[in-house]
Structure formats: structure tokens, C-alpha cells
Design a protein around this motif. Structure first.
Motif, mmCIF file in Angstrom:
data_model
loop_
_atom_site.group_PDB
_atom_site.id
_atom_site.type_symbol
_atom_site.label_atom_id
_atom_site.label_comp_id
_atom_site.label_asym_id
_atom_site.label_seq_id
_atom_site.Cartn_x
_atom_site.Cartn_y
_atom_site.Cartn_z
ATOM 1 N N ASN A 1 -3.873 -0.858 8.581
ATOM 2 C CA ASN A 1 -2.809 -0.194 7.816
ATOM 3 C C ASN A 1 -1.480 -0.259 8.573
ATOM 4 O O ASN A 1 -0.736 0.719 8.643
ATOM 5 N N HIS B 1 -3.709 -2.798 0.217
ATOM 6 C CA HIS B 1 -3.589 -3.933 -0.700
ATOM 7 C C HIS B 1 -2.658 -4.989 -0.109
ATOM 8 O O HIS B 1 -1.662 -4.666 0.549
ATOM 9 N N SER C 1 0.816 -1.207 0.000
ATOM 10 C CA SER C 1 0.000 0.000 0.000
ATOM 11 C C SER C 1 0.853 1.262 0.000
ATOM 12 O O SER C 1 2.036 1.243 0.341
ATOM 13 N N SER D 1 -9.550 2.299 -0.384
ATOM 14 C CA SER D 1 -8.933 2.956 0.764
ATOM 15 C C SER D 1 -9.826 2.813 1.993
ATOM 16 O O SER D 1 -11.053 2.957 1.905
#
Length: 377
Positions: free
Chosen positions: A145, A202, A132, A321
Motif C-alpha cells: 500500500n 487496486h 486505492s 483489501s
């Protein structure tokens, strides 16, 4: 898999950009394939089977490590969204999900997946490697994240980052192209989907199944399910066993890649279903030990007796996102309603109850799905 089963989309033609009419037709073919089948094959001459081979070798070596070495890479506190997920952790959502069970019931008995009613959880391992771009803002979903985990074994570590980044980048580039083509084919701006996914978490997501332990015919390695992300893209595995269901036919399709290695399989996920208001349905699939798997196991024992007997899926999850507002695009919702008025697509609840795609952040949608499969409390 042949082109008479799933459409083959020519990403090379799109990237060359020479013939506007041919490109428009190919983009429409891509979007129609996702609407009709929930899946497609994409031809991308940039794909290297050698790179996929290096990736599969590395993953076999990684998952052949002792259990203690693998456990050091677990991160359950962030829903296993980086690092390793060990076998018998992830549960197939469809085992208890009523809409999913109704999909199975509507299939002809000969086309149904292997029985998942008593199958929980999956005997598979997985590694998530984030691919990402860090957002220029503070995300509301830090657990989705997190930074990557690098294994500690020196012989694996020295190959790890380069191999993961090279193959992951190839998969990400290919699926980004498919997302652009699909958007154009649906009458949207080329960057509608890619703008929404720019800062997505991702994941290069190899899944491993130990065929010494789980190599008996009709063993379920990954139970019947859909993916929670936007698009999933697969390179070829060394062992067959992936079955997908074409959305409008109800037929179970054993996935077979063309032999050149220049093709990838793309499947629709739940985020695309949500964003399209149900025009595209997330594709159902399973991974099992079938007769072709058994035959390949026996060949590999002879041809590669010194290699770990582990089935690796070469998989990449392409996400929107986390902070993106997930709600149906009006023009696609209109198309979905029109289609539901005349078609009964596999998986459509149009004649049972209307599916409501509530507005929410993508990160909330992901967390909801992770709770269903026992990866997040």
C-alpha cells in the motif's frame, strides 16, 4: 471475440436500474459467465476509446525512454508493487507449478499454450499505478500500500497523473459494477465484494513489450498464468496477442474486442477463486506474438512510422483489501462442491486432490503469490 464465445454483460442496463427482472437476469448471466468461463465481456457506454488512446500513447512514450530513466522508477524493496518492473524480472508461475502444469497436460495438444517450461522470466515491462483509497486504519501490509511513483521526464510528467487517473477511474468504475452484478447473481448482497475491496491496493497496470526486440512469431511475452487479484479488467490493446482459456471448454480463445470501443474484458483472479471456494476458477491466459500480431506490426510501421513499436496492455487489477480475512463464503463453497460432483471443470483438481482454501489475510495471499513469480523475496 464474439458473443458466441464469451457472454457480453450489459452494465448499462444494470446502472439504469429500470427493469428489476431484466437486471436480475443480467446479474445471473454475469455470475454464470465467471463460473463457466472465468471471463466475460462487459458493455459500458461510459468507456471512452479516446481516453484509452491517450493512455496508450503515454505508455508508449514512457516505455520508449532509455533504460536508466526507467530504472529510476523501480521499487524492488516493496515487491515492485508501485513503479516500474523491467523486462526479464517476473517469472511465469506455471513454469514450475505442478497443478498448473497438470492443467496444461489435460488440454488437447492443439489447445495448449506456447511451451513455458524453459521460459523464465517474461520479456515484458510493467508499471503499477495505485488507484486505492487510503484505509482509516494502519494496514498490516504497508509494502502493498505504498505511495505512487511519478516519472521525472517533464514531457511525460505533465501528462502523467491526469491521464492515469482518468483511464484508471474508468476501469475501476466498470469493474466495480461487474463485482456488484456478480455478487447479486451469486445470491449475495450487492456490496459483498465491493465492501471487501473498498481499501484494496487496486492497480492500473499497463504491460509493455518492445516489438522491435520481441516481435518474432511465437515469442512468449507473458507466459501461461492466472492473476493473483480479485478481478482483472482490460481495455483494448493496439496489438493482438492475448489468449484466454474458457474454463469449461478447454479452448484457447484469441481475444478480439468489438470495434466500438465500448467494451472491456473481465477475468477472474485467485482472490475470487479463494472467496468463492473454487466455484469461480481464476482464468488462465497468455500474451504471445501470433500471426495477427505480426500483421498489425507491419500495418503500424506504415500508418504510424514515428510511434514507438511497443505493445501496451490496457490492464487494471482490482484487489480485495489487504487486511480483509480471505476465506470461502459458505453458500458459494456449497455450490462449488455440488458443481464438482457433476462437472469436471478445466483446472479442477477434484479427481486428483481436493483444493483447500486456507483462511488468511488477503495481504498474505498476495505476498505468497509474489514470491512464486520472483517479485518478492
Amino acid at each position: 471475440m464474439t458473443d458466441s464465445t464469451l457472454p457480453i454483460i450489459d452494465l448499462d442496463l444494470y446502472l439504469e436500474g429500470r427493469d428489476a427482472n431484466a437486471i436480475a437476469a443480467e446479474c445471473k448471466k454475469a455470475s454464470d459467465a465467471l463460473v463457466t468461463y472465468g471471463a466475460l465481456l462487459v458493455k459500458d457506454s461510459r468507456v471512452s476509446e479516446e481516453d484509452n488512446g491517450h493512455f496508450l500513447d503515454l505508455m508508449e512514450d514512457y516505455f520508449a525512454q532509455p533504460l536508466d530513466a526507467l530504472k529510476a522508477d523501480e521499487r524492488p524493496e516493496v515487491g515492485y508493487q508501485v513503479g516500474v518492473t523491467l523486462e526479464n524480472t517476473e517469472k511465469p508461475k506455471c513454469a514450475v507449478d505442478e497443478p498448473c502444469l497438470r492443467v496444461i497436460q489435460r488440454l488437447e495438444p492443439s489447445e495448449r499454450p506456447l511451451d513455458i517450461s524453459g521460459h523464465s522470466p517474461d520479456p515484458k515491462c510493467r508499471f503499477f499505478w495505485k488507484m486505492s483509497e487510503k484505509p482509516p486504519y494502519e494496514t498490516q501490509f504497508p509494502a502493498l500500500n505504498m505511495s505512487n511513483v511519478v516519472p521525472s521526464d517533464p514531457s511525460i510528467q505533465q501528462r502523467w497523473v491526469g491521464t492515469m487517473e482518468k483511464w484508471g477511474s474508468a476501469m475501476k468504475t466498470a469493474v466495480t459494477g461487474v463485482a456488484e452484478m456478480a455478487a447479486l447473481g451469486m445470491g449475495l448482497s450487492r456490496t459483498t465484494f465491493t465492501d471487501a475491496s473498498r481499501y484494496g491496493p487496486h492497480l492500473l497496470a499497463p504491460t509493455a513489450s518492445d516489438l522491435n526486440k520481441y516481435g518474432k512469431k511465437d515469442t512468449i511475452l507473458a507466459g501461461f498464468h492466472t492473476d493473483l487479484n480479485f478481478l482483472t479488467i482490460h481495455g483494448s490493446s493496439r496489438f493482438p496477442g492475448l489468449h484466454i482459456w474458457a474454463r469449461n471448454t478447454g479452448k484457447r480463445i484469441p481475444v478480439v474486442f468489438p470495434p466500438s470501443g465500448r467494451y472491456l474484458l473481465v477475468q477472474a483472479g485467485k482472490q475470487l477463486e479463494h472467496l468463492s471456494g473454487g466455484l469461480v476458477k481464476a482464468g488462465y491466459h497468455e500474451v504471445v506474438v501470433n500471426q495477427k500480431t505480426i500483421e498489425t506490426i507491419e500495418r503500424r510501421k506504415v500508418s504510424h512510422p514515428d510511434r514507438p513499436l511497443i505493445r501496451i496492455s490496457s490492464t487494471f487489477f482490482f484487489h480485495l483489501s489487504s487486511d480483509f480475512d480471505l476465506q470461502p463464503i459458505p453458500s458459494l463453497s456449497s455450490q462449488a462442491r455440488a458443481a464438482n460432483a457433476v462437472n469436471e471443470n478445466l483446472g479442477s483438481e477434484a479427481n486428483e486432490e481436493e483444493v483447500v482454501y486456507e483462511p488468511m489475510k488477503v495481504g498474505q495471499q498476495v505476498q505468497n503469490e509474489l514470491k512464486h513469480i520472483a517479485l518478492m523475496a
